[in-house]
Design an enzyme around this catalytic site. Structure first.
Site, mmCIF file in Angstrom:
data_model
loop_
_atom_site.group_PDB
_atom_site.id
_atom_site.type_symbol
_atom_site.label_atom_id
_atom_site.label_comp_id
_atom_site.label_asym_id
_atom_site.label_seq_id
_atom_site.Cartn_x
_atom_site.Cartn_y
_atom_site.Cartn_z
ATOM 1 N N ARG A 89 0.821 -1.213 0.000
ATOM 2 C CA ARG A 89 0.000 0.000 0.000
ATOM 3 C C ARG A 89 0.860 1.271 0.000
ATOM 4 N NH1 ARG A 89 -3.771 2.312 4.489
ATOM 5 N NH2 ARG A 89 -5.298 3.502 3.271
ATOM 6 N N HIS A 116 0.327 4.591 -2.357
ATOM 7 C CA HIS A 116 0.083 5.942 -1.827
ATOM 8 C C HIS A 116 1.218 6.896 -2.164
ATOM 9 C CE1 HIS A 116 -3.461 5.349 1.128
ATOM 10 N NE2 HIS A 116 -3.534 4.488 0.131
ATOM 11 N N HIS A 136 -6.391 -5.699 -2.682
ATOM 12 C CA HIS A 136 -7.203 -5.906 -1.492
ATOM 13 C C HIS A 136 -7.471 -7.394 -1.250
ATOM 14 C CE1 HIS A 136 -8.821 -1.478 -1.562
ATOM 15 N NE2 HIS A 136 -7.545 -1.576 -1.249
HETATM 16 C C1 HEM Z 1 -9.314 1.681 -5.992
HETATM 17 C C2 HEM Z 1 -9.144 2.571 -5.059
HETATM 18 C C3 HEM Z 1 -8.693 2.210 -3.674
HETATM 19 C C4 HEM Z 1 -9.316 2.601 -2.540
HETATM 20 C C5 HEM Z 1 -10.557 3.460 -2.429
HETATM 21 C C6 HEM Z 1 -8.591 2.025 -1.440
HETATM 22 C C7 HEM Z 1 -8.897 2.198 -0.105
HETATM 23 C C8 HEM Z 1 -8.319 1.504 0.941
HETATM 24 C C9 HEM Z 1 -8.716 1.627 2.315
HETATM 25 C C10 HEM Z 1 -9.790 2.548 2.853
HETATM 26 C C11 HEM Z 1 -7.972 0.758 3.041
HETATM 27 C C12 HEM Z 1 -8.032 0.515 4.544
HETATM 28 C C13 HEM Z 1 -7.254 1.586 5.286
HETATM 29 C C14 HEM Z 1 -7.627 1.627 6.750
HETATM 30 O O1 HEM Z 1 -8.753 1.280 7.093
HETATM 31 O O2 HEM Z 1 -6.788 2.053 7.571
HETATM 32 C C15 HEM Z 1 -7.085 0.089 2.117
HETATM 33 C C16 HEM Z 1 -6.194 -0.879 2.457
HETATM 34 C C17 HEM Z 1 -5.295 -1.428 1.576
HETATM 35 N N1 HEM Z 1 -5.107 -1.054 0.262
HETATM 36 FE FE1 HEM Z 1 -6.348 0.063 -0.842
HETATM 37 N N2 HEM Z 1 -7.547 1.299 -1.939
HETATM 38 C C18 HEM Z 1 -7.574 1.390 -3.295
HETATM 39 C C19 HEM Z 1 -6.643 0.846 -4.162
HETATM 40 C C20 HEM Z 1 -5.518 0.169 -3.770
HETATM 41 C C21 HEM Z 1 -4.410 -0.134 -4.616
HETATM 42 C C22 HEM Z 1 -4.265 0.310 -6.066
HETATM 43 C C23 HEM Z 1 -3.516 -0.834 -3.850
HETATM 44 C C24 HEM Z 1 -2.162 -1.395 -4.219
HETATM 45 C C25 HEM Z 1 -1.595 -1.340 -5.401
HETATM 46 C C26 HEM Z 1 -4.102 -0.986 -2.542
HETATM 47 C C27 HEM Z 1 -3.550 -1.709 -1.509
HETATM 48 C C28 HEM Z 1 -4.105 -1.804 -0.253
HETATM 49 C C29 HEM Z 1 -3.647 -2.748 0.745
HETATM 50 C C30 HEM Z 1 -2.594 -3.826 0.539
HETATM 51 C C31 HEM Z 1 -4.379 -2.495 1.910
HETATM 52 C C32 HEM Z 1 -4.224 -3.177 3.275
HETATM 53 C C33 HEM Z 1 -3.150 -2.444 4.070
HETATM 54 C C34 HEM Z 1 -2.860 -3.002 5.456
HETATM 55 O O3 HEM Z 1 -3.445 -3.986 5.883
HETATM 56 O O4 HEM Z 1 -2.004 -2.382 6.124
HETATM 57 N N3 HEM Z 1 -5.294 -0.339 -2.512
HETATM 58 N N4 HEM Z 1 -7.322 0.577 0.841
#
Ligand code: HEM
Ligand SMILES: *[C@@H]1O[C@H](CO)[C@@H](O)[C@H](O)[C@H]1NC(C)=O
Length: 335
Positions: free
Chosen positions: A63, A67, A194
């Site tokens: 992530r 970001h 995800h």
């Molecule tokens: C399509 C739009 C996306 C949205 C709206 C989004 C939103 C989010 C949100 C809200 C979370 C949880 C954060 C929290 O509750 O603290 C999350 C977690 C995560 N996102 Fe996304 N995300 C998107 C795309 C992506 C992309 C493109 C990647 C990687 C290339 C990604 C990788 C991750 C990962 C691996 C997690 C888990 C992180 C952890 O457990 O520490 N996401 N995302």
């Protein structure tokens, strides 16, 4: 003999100079092969240790790369701490109290500076760590294109504006990705990240409690059961930081289960579920079904899209710098 040595020295300087001068925004797979042969090993070893200690760290590291890239390009602007009147991206809405793994990146950078000072950029570390994290959780591997340089500033506003929101409509998500030069296919494929990691209640509450018009139709009945489960984890008020897995079936594995969940109406975030619920034309839905039924297809597309993401507005040549400490820009005159 002496003359020959001088001649060779000049040739080396000229070649080296040309390399530094290349200002074409182009990255290379072998970028550190001569400059820092152990670079990739050092990153991989550290990611392995971190993920063994905390399996979720794989998701967190992946992530970070995302970001970073969505704000002014993949330039490690994300890693800068606040300094003077520059506010850190870490404090922006999508990042604060959410991003993890900065200490892992610091450790990697520390080891790299010992092996090859001022050589491996923080932006490249993020790209390598993301790849290693995916591989460690059972995902595909790929060659990481390298040679990014680090930014001299952060963009707090950029982090608030360019990182997609979990409650966005499909239309907004498509626009968010388009702004970065990424298409609908990249949106679907990269959302497959995800397949591992967790989200906080505050980020899926709206989805869990809103009952859309469509849900009264049988077609969307499937969302209702899962939402009941989500509500039991995430109350209407409070407990904002309670976690739920983004992929409730195989939360620690990088696989195609995320897409199977989507087909069944069991995505965690609104932004996950809209890939099937709001796609009028059916193009996206087809992709989701395709990935749900063919993991190899998802893996191949993922590699393609994450390399594309890793190329977003990279700094090369004289732009940026190689930071000594990923949290701060170098002090002038230090190098
Ligand atoms: C399509 C739009 C996306 C949205 C709206 C989004 C939103 C989010 C949100 C809200 C979370 C949880 C954060 C929290 O509750 O603290 C999350 C977690 C995560 N996102 Fe996304 N995300 C998107 C795309 C992506 C992309 C493109 C990647 C990687 C290339 C990604 C990788 C991750 C990962 C691996 C997690 C888990 C992180 C952890 O457990 O520490 N996401 N995302
Ligand atoms: C999404 O959530 C934010 C708060 O986190 C809110 O300000 C915004 O209005 C919401 N957007 C939609 C489309 O519901």
């Amino acid at each position: 003999m002496k003359n020959k040595n001088i001649f060779l020295t000049i040739v080396v300087l000229v070649l080296h100079g040309r390399e530094i001068l290349s200002d074409d925004g182009v990255l290379y797979v072998d970028y550190y092969k001569d400059k820092c042969p152990l670079a990739e090993d050092i990153v991989r070893r550290n990611v392995e240790i971190a993920v063994r200690k905390d399996p979720r760290m794989a998701a967190s590291l992946l992530r970070l790369h995302f970001h970073d890239c969505f704000v002014m390009g993949c330039d490690a602007s994300l890693l800068l701490d606040s300094f003077g009147d520059m506010v850190s991206e870490k404090l922006a809405g999508p990042n604060a109290n959410s991003l993890r793994g900065f200490d892992v990146i610091d450790k990697i950078k520390y080891n790299l500076e010992e092996a090859c000072p001022y050589t491996v950029s923080c932006a490249d570390i993020l790209a390598l760590a993301a790849r290693d994290a995916v591989v460690l959780r059972g995902g595909p591997t790929w060659d990481v294109w390298l040679g990014r340089r680090d930014s001299l500033k952060a963009s707090f506003d950029g982090a608030n504006n360019f990182i997609p929101f979990p409650n966005s409509s499909l239309e907004t998500l498509i626009a968010n990705f388009k702004e970065q030069g990424l298409d609908i296919g990249d949106l679907v494929t990269l959302s497959g990240s995800h397949t591992m990691g967790k989200a906080r209640c505050v980020n899926f509450r709206q989805w869990a409690y809103e009952v859309s018009h469509e849900e009264y139709h049988d077609k969307y009945k499937r969302f209702r059961t899962f939402k009941r489960i989500l509500r039991s984890i995430c109350p209407e008020k409070g407990r904002d930081d309670v976690l739920a897995p983004l992929d409730y079936v195989t939360p620690a594995r990088f696989d195609n289960q995320y897409f199977i969940n989507l087909v069944e109406g069991n995505g965690l975030l609104h932004s996950d579920n809209v890939l099937v619920s709001e796609d009028e034309e059916g193009v996206i839905k087809k992709l989701v079904w395709g990935y749900a039924s063919d993991e190899d297809l998802f893996f191949a597309s993922f590699v393609n899209s994450i390399i594309k993401m890793g190329n977003i507005r990279v700094l090369t040549g004289f732009d940026g710098e190689i930071r000594k400490n990923c949290r701060f820009v170098n002090i002038k005159g230090e190098l």
